[in-house]
Design an enzyme around this catalytic site. Structure first.
Site, short mmCIF file in Angstrom:
data_model
loop_
_atom_site.label_atom_id
_atom_site.label_comp_id
_atom_site.label_asym_id
_atom_site.label_seq_id
_atom_site.Cartn_x
_atom_site.Cartn_y
_atom_site.Cartn_z
N ALA A 12 -7.61 -12.86 7.78
CA ALA A 12 -7.42 -11.82 8.79
C ALA A 12 -8.67 -11.54 9.63
O ALA A 12 -8.65 -11.66 10.86
CB ALA A 12 -6.95 -10.54 8.12
N ARG A 23 -11.21 -15.94 23.39
CA ARG A 23 -10.55 -15.35 24.55
C ARG A 23 -11.57 -14.81 25.56
O ARG A 23 -11.39 -14.93 26.77
CB ARG A 23 -9.61 -14.22 24.11
CG ARG A 23 -8.29 -14.68 23.54
CD ARG A 23 -7.27 -13.55 23.49
NE ARG A 23 -7.70 -12.48 22.61
CZ ARG A 23 -7.43 -12.43 21.30
NH1 ARG A 23 -6.74 -13.42 20.74
NH2 ARG A 23 -7.82 -11.41 20.57
N ALA A 42 -0.07 -13.73 5.62
CA ALA A 42 0.25 -12.35 5.26
C ALA A 42 0.32 -12.22 3.74
O ALA A 42 1.40 -12.37 3.15
CB ALA A 42 1.55 -11.93 5.91
N CYS A 44 0.30 -9.66 1.99
CA CYS A 44 1.18 -8.55 1.60
C CYS A 44 2.63 -9.00 1.45
O CYS A 44 3.43 -8.30 0.82
CB CYS A 44 1.09 -7.42 2.62
SG CYS A 44 -0.55 -6.67 2.74
N VAL A 82 -18.58 -23.08 2.65
CA VAL A 82 -19.99 -22.74 2.86
C VAL A 82 -20.59 -22.37 1.52
O VAL A 82 -20.08 -21.47 0.83
CB VAL A 82 -20.15 -21.60 3.88
CG1 VAL A 82 -21.61 -21.15 3.96
CG2 VAL A 82 -19.63 -22.03 5.25
N ALA A 300 -5.08 -4.86 5.07
CA ALA A 300 -4.91 -5.84 6.15
C ALA A 300 -5.36 -5.32 7.51
O ALA A 300 -6.07 -6.02 8.25
CB ALA A 300 -3.46 -6.29 6.21
N TRP A 433 12.13 21.48 11.35
CA TRP A 433 10.77 21.44 10.82
C TRP A 433 10.62 20.15 10.01
O TRP A 433 11.15 20.04 8.91
CB TRP A 433 10.48 22.65 9.92
CG TRP A 433 10.21 23.91 10.68
CD1 TRP A 433 11.12 24.84 11.08
CD2 TRP A 433 8.94 24.36 11.13
NE1 TRP A 433 10.50 25.85 11.76
CE2 TRP A 433 9.15 25.59 11.81
CE3 TRP A 433 7.64 23.87 11.04
CZ2 TRP A 433 8.13 26.33 12.39
CZ3 TRP A 433 6.61 24.61 11.62
CH2 TRP A 433 6.85 25.82 12.28
#
Length: 448
Positions: A12, A23, A42, A44, A82, A300, A433
């Protein structure tokens, strides 16, 4: 010659940063090293793959490696790890198969994530004993359930993973035993939520073992039982979900400082103690919106948001990674449970507050409208200032109302201000309410 942005970790935070840099500055060299083969997935969603709600593991991948390389022009190098950072030379040492090589960087992002904690249990290496924190583990669990057809599951840990896997394995027809050494499941959500969830888990056939410590697993080559202090309980599969620990060894060896939580210390822009090295995601700290202190809550959105902000900062637009409130939501069979901010009196006192709390139950819809259900809301505030500190929600519908509380925390609102929030009303969606407003109104009265 363009500058080089190097990222360690392809999930992520890492891929958000890499994509943002590309970009903003298409000519900049962006290199991502990922020791595994999966990127931008993902995590999750993994319990729902095991459950069968998600048909294919690849469905959990947001952007494929090929899309990163071909469409976003990111130099993504999977299967390359790495193994060292030389901050003085601004290079990383990369292990690629049997070979190593040096890669220079101008700016570096350490997004090495976290790993599932493996307690010192006997029998942890037995076949059929799993953690679930990456895609390969999820795939292995699904294969095991499908091919071995276990009948009884032992789940160790009553947090997110434990609750979600209890649902997943129950749906696959297993008899599920959940073991939690604390008095309640979902400890970060507070006792009011836990008690509702526990009752529901039992209704769903989950055998809860609270205040029960697991010492290990027994079996020949495959797991056959879970060992407790005074008994042994049969189990054909075991899931260990007792939390995660930030992956900080690489950074620490390079002299990158850790914070009080044990994760990598960062400033508001995600920088470490080295101005050219950033950290984000499950291995990094962030500032808690209520306490103003460093915290480590590996979720995430925190990772994605921080990665994107660091990408902007690296390309010349300094952007804070944002504060966190620990806002979280979990599905427990037919219930939703959610929390944000501080929902524990001891934690509130440690942070210097004098906590006051209330718990109310209200209908999720107008009382006359069909299919409404009871929603339990807990709110915490500081007695002196009236400032909202946190809250939790649990019920069959409406748990996403926690976002209202999280937004109020970000705004620094008092309980009195929250009770006057202009929330939407229509009978199919809420009473006049809203339960959040009702809870705020009751707590404001208690503070008067």
């Amino acid at each position: 010659m363009s500058e080089t942005f190097v990222v360690i970790g392809g999930d992520a935070a890492g891929m958000s940063a890499a994509s943002k840099v590309k970009r903003e500055e298409p000519d900049r060299d962006v290199i991502v090293f990922e020791k595994g083969e999966w990127v931008s997935y993902a995590a999750c969603g993994m319990p729902y793959y095991v459950k069968g709600d998600v048909d294919d593991l690849d469905d959990l991948v947001t952007v494929t490696p090929e899309e990163f390389r071909d469409e976003r022009d990111v130099d993504l190098r999977t299967g390359e790890a790495v193994v060292d950072i030389d901050r003085g030379a601004r290079t990383v040492t990369v292990q690629s198969g049997d070979e190593t090589y040096e890669q220079p960087y101008d700016d570096l992002l350490v997004a090495t994530g976290a790993s599932a904690i493996e307690p010192p249990f006997d029998g942890l290496g037995l076949e059929g004993v799993f953690t679930i924190h990456d895609m390969d583990e999820a795939d292995a669990i699904e294969d095991y359930v499908t091919e071995r057809a276990p009948e009884t599951a032992a789940i160790v840990g009553g947090g997110y993973v434990g609750i979600e896997m209890a649902e997943a394995l129950s749906a696959r027809g297993l008899d599920v035993h959940l073991y939690e050494m604390l008095p309640h499941v979902l400890q970060p959500f507070g006792e009011p939520v836990a008690e509702v969830v526990e009752e529901h888990l039992r209704e769903q056939g989950v055998d809860l073992h609270l205040e029960t410590a697991v010492s290990g697993f027994a079996g020949d080559e495959r797991v056959e039982a879970v060992d407790l202090e005074d008994e042994t309980v049969a189990a054909d599969i075991a899931i260990v979900g007792v939390g995660v620990a930030p992956n900080t060894d690489l950074a620490e060896a390079a002299g990158i400082e850790l914070g009080p939580t044990g994760a990598i210390a960062t400033d508001e822009y995600g920088r470490t103690n080295d101005e050219n090295v950033y950290a984000a995601g499950d291995n990094a700290e962030a500032t808690h919106v209520v306490t103003g202190e460093p915290d480590h809550v590996p979720l995430a959105l925190t990772a994605n948001r921080a990665g994107r902000a660091i990408g902007q900062t690296v390309t010349g637009d300094p952007t804070p990674v944002g504060e966190i409130a620990g806002t979280a939501i979990v599905k427990a069979f037919e219930l939703g449970a959610a929390r944000t901010g501080i929902v524990d009196e001891d934690q509130a006192r440690e942070a210097g507050f004098d906590p006051v709390s209330i718990t109310i139950s209200a209908s999720s819809r107008a009382h006359y409208y069909p299919d409404g259900s009871e929603l339990t809301v807990t709110l915490f505030a500081d007695r002196e200032s009236g400032r909202l500190l946190g809250g939790s929600v649990v019920g069959r519908e409406g748990a996403k109302r926690i976002d209202t509380v999280a937004t109020a925390l970000k705004a620094g609102m008092t309980v009195a201000e929250l009770q006057n929030a202009d929330l939407a009303y229509a009978p199919p969606f809420s009473p006049v309410w809203d339960p959040i407003l009702t809870a705020a109104k009751v707590l404001a009265g208690k503070l008067e």
